[in-house]
Scaffold this active site. Structure first.
Site, PDB file in Angstrom:
ATOM      1  N   GLU A 130      -9.378   7.134   6.108  1.00 31.67           N
ATOM      2  CA  GLU A 130      -7.977   7.335   6.517  1.00 31.67           C
ATOM      3  C   GLU A 130      -7.103   6.141   6.159  1.00 31.67           C
ATOM      4  O   GLU A 130      -5.942   6.063   6.568  1.00 31.67           O
ATOM      5  CB  GLU A 130      -7.894   7.597   8.027  1.00 31.67           C
ATOM      6  N   ASP A 183       8.070   5.860 -26.333  1.00 34.23           N
ATOM      7  CA  ASP A 183       7.606   6.983 -25.536  1.00 34.23           C
ATOM      8  C   ASP A 183       8.702   7.576 -24.675  1.00 34.23           C
ATOM      9  O   ASP A 183       9.729   6.977 -24.442  1.00 34.23           O
ATOM     10  CB  ASP A 183       6.460   6.536 -24.634  1.00 34.23           C
TER      11      ASP A 183
HETATM   12  N1  4GX Z   1      -1.168   7.394  -4.676  1.00 35.83           N
HETATM   13  N2  4GX Z   1      -4.786   8.026  -1.761  1.00 35.83           N
HETATM   14  C1  4GX Z   1      -5.304   6.057  -0.367  1.00 35.83           C
HETATM   15  C2  4GX Z   1      -6.507   6.301   1.727  1.00 35.83           C
HETATM   16  C3  4GX Z   1      -5.354   6.390   2.682  1.00 35.83           C
HETATM   17  C4  4GX Z   1      -5.221   7.464   3.552  1.00 35.83           C
HETATM   18  C5  4GX Z   1      -4.144   7.500   4.409  1.00 35.83           C
HETATM   19  C6  4GX Z   1      -3.408   5.440   3.526  1.00 35.83           C
HETATM   20  C7  4GX Z   1      -3.246   6.485   4.405  1.00 35.83           C
HETATM   21  C8  4GX Z   1      -2.849   7.873  -3.351  1.00 35.83           C
HETATM   22  C9  4GX Z   1      -1.699   8.379  -4.009  1.00 35.83           C
HETATM   23  C10 4GX Z   1      -3.759   8.616  -2.481  1.00 35.83           C
HETATM   24  C11 4GX Z   1      -5.655   8.846  -0.936  1.00 35.83           C
HETATM   25  C12 4GX Z   1      -5.139   6.614  -1.775  1.00 35.83           C
HETATM   26  C13 4GX Z   1      -5.812   8.270   0.445  1.00 35.83           C
HETATM   27  N3  4GX Z   1      -4.439   5.384   2.673  1.00 35.83           N
HETATM   28  N4  4GX Z   1      -2.924   6.596  -3.690  1.00 35.83           N
HETATM   29  N5  4GX Z   1      -6.229   6.881   0.409  1.00 35.83           N
HETATM   30  N6  4GX Z   1      -1.228   9.633  -3.932  1.00 35.83           N
HETATM   31  O1  4GX Z   1      -3.597   9.817  -2.373  1.00 35.83           O
HETATM   32  O2  4GX Z   1      -1.891   6.297  -4.483  1.00 35.83           O
END
Ligand code: 4GX
Length: 237
Positions: A130, A183
């Site tokens: 989480e 690009d």
């Molecule tokens: N762009 N994720 C982080 C763990 C998490 C869960 C809840 C904070 C709150 C993501 C995105 C992304 C999945 C990375 C959950 N962190 N990261 N992870 N979209 O989905 O960067």
């Protein structure tokens, strides 16, 4: 301006090198993407150095636990601050820019990628479960970045996307020096369509203008097609 001596050219290149440290629980996630094609060659040329760090190696408890239940209750687990802090302490220096990949961050853009390509040392922190204890984010992270409005299973794929988009702006990584500039997004437009041999494929011809040899007309056609595509798909640009 006088020409640079070979030793000075070397220094110029060294200055533009980027060190990228990636802190995660799954360092093997990165092996495939970073050992192919352009990212592989960028590392071989010494333009980028990528180090993969396993946060679990820094857990100071007997079972190398890195997660625990959230205060206040609720589903899932939260990454404990101690292992993350120890891993960061191991890699951080005076030039480090620490990024946490999270859907709660500012959305990544080409402009942001270009800006990050000028950093000397990027530290990418990948969250699992989480997320990470907020006290680490408050005290250790310079910037939170999201790669888009969806939720991944962990931050590793987001870090791969960020590295890929950043290294394209590191001088010498792409064959043609202005390729990254050429690009789409640099002009605020989507790309125009592209065609190659054969001239007729399953009965469909390449647009005749592209065979005309008239480069001015071709540039105009490409611009028009890019504009039309952008209006249809991304009017917000
Ligand atoms: N762009 N994720 C982080 C763990 C998490 C869960 C809840 C904070 C709150 C993501 C995105 C992304 C999945 C990375 C959950 N962190 N990261 N992870 N979209 O989905 O960067």
């Amino acid at each position: 301006m006088r020409r640079l001596l070979p030793s000075e050219k070397q220094k110029e290149k060294q200055k533009l090198r980027v060190l990228i440290d990636i802190l995660s629980l799954f360092p093997r996630y990165f092996i495939g993407p970073f050992n192919e094609s352009i990212i592989k060659r960028a590392q071989e040329k010494g333009l980028v150095t990528i180090r993969l760090i396993n946060i679990r190696d820094f857990a100071d408890n007997r079972h190398h636990r890195v997660d625990d239940r959230p205060y206040g209750g609720g589903p899932g687990m939260v990454m404990m601050p101690q292992p993350v802090k120890a891993a960061l302490r191991d890699v951080k220096g005076s030039q480090s820019h620490v990024i946490y990949l999270t859907p709660q961050g500012r959305t990544l853009t080409a402009e942001k990628s270009r800006q990050l390509s000028r950093e000397t040392h990027l530290v990418l922190l990948c969250g699992h479960y989480e997320g990470i204890d907020q006290r680490i984010l408050d005290r250790e992270v310079d910037e939170e970045i999201s790669i888009g409005d969806y939720v991944l299973t962990n931050g590793c794929l987001a870090a791969i996307v960020l590295v890929d988009s950043v290294i394209r702006f590191v001088p010498g990584v792409l064959g043609h020096p202005l390729a990254a500039e050429e690009d789409s997004f640099e002009k605020g437009l989507l790309d125009c369509p592209h065609y190659t041999h054969p001239e007729v494929f399953e009965g469909e011809r390449v647009p005749p203008i592209l065979l005309s040899g008239n480069h001015q007309e071709i540039a105009k056609w490409r611009q028009e097609r890019a504009l039309k595509k952008t209006k249809d798909i991304r009017p917000d640009l």
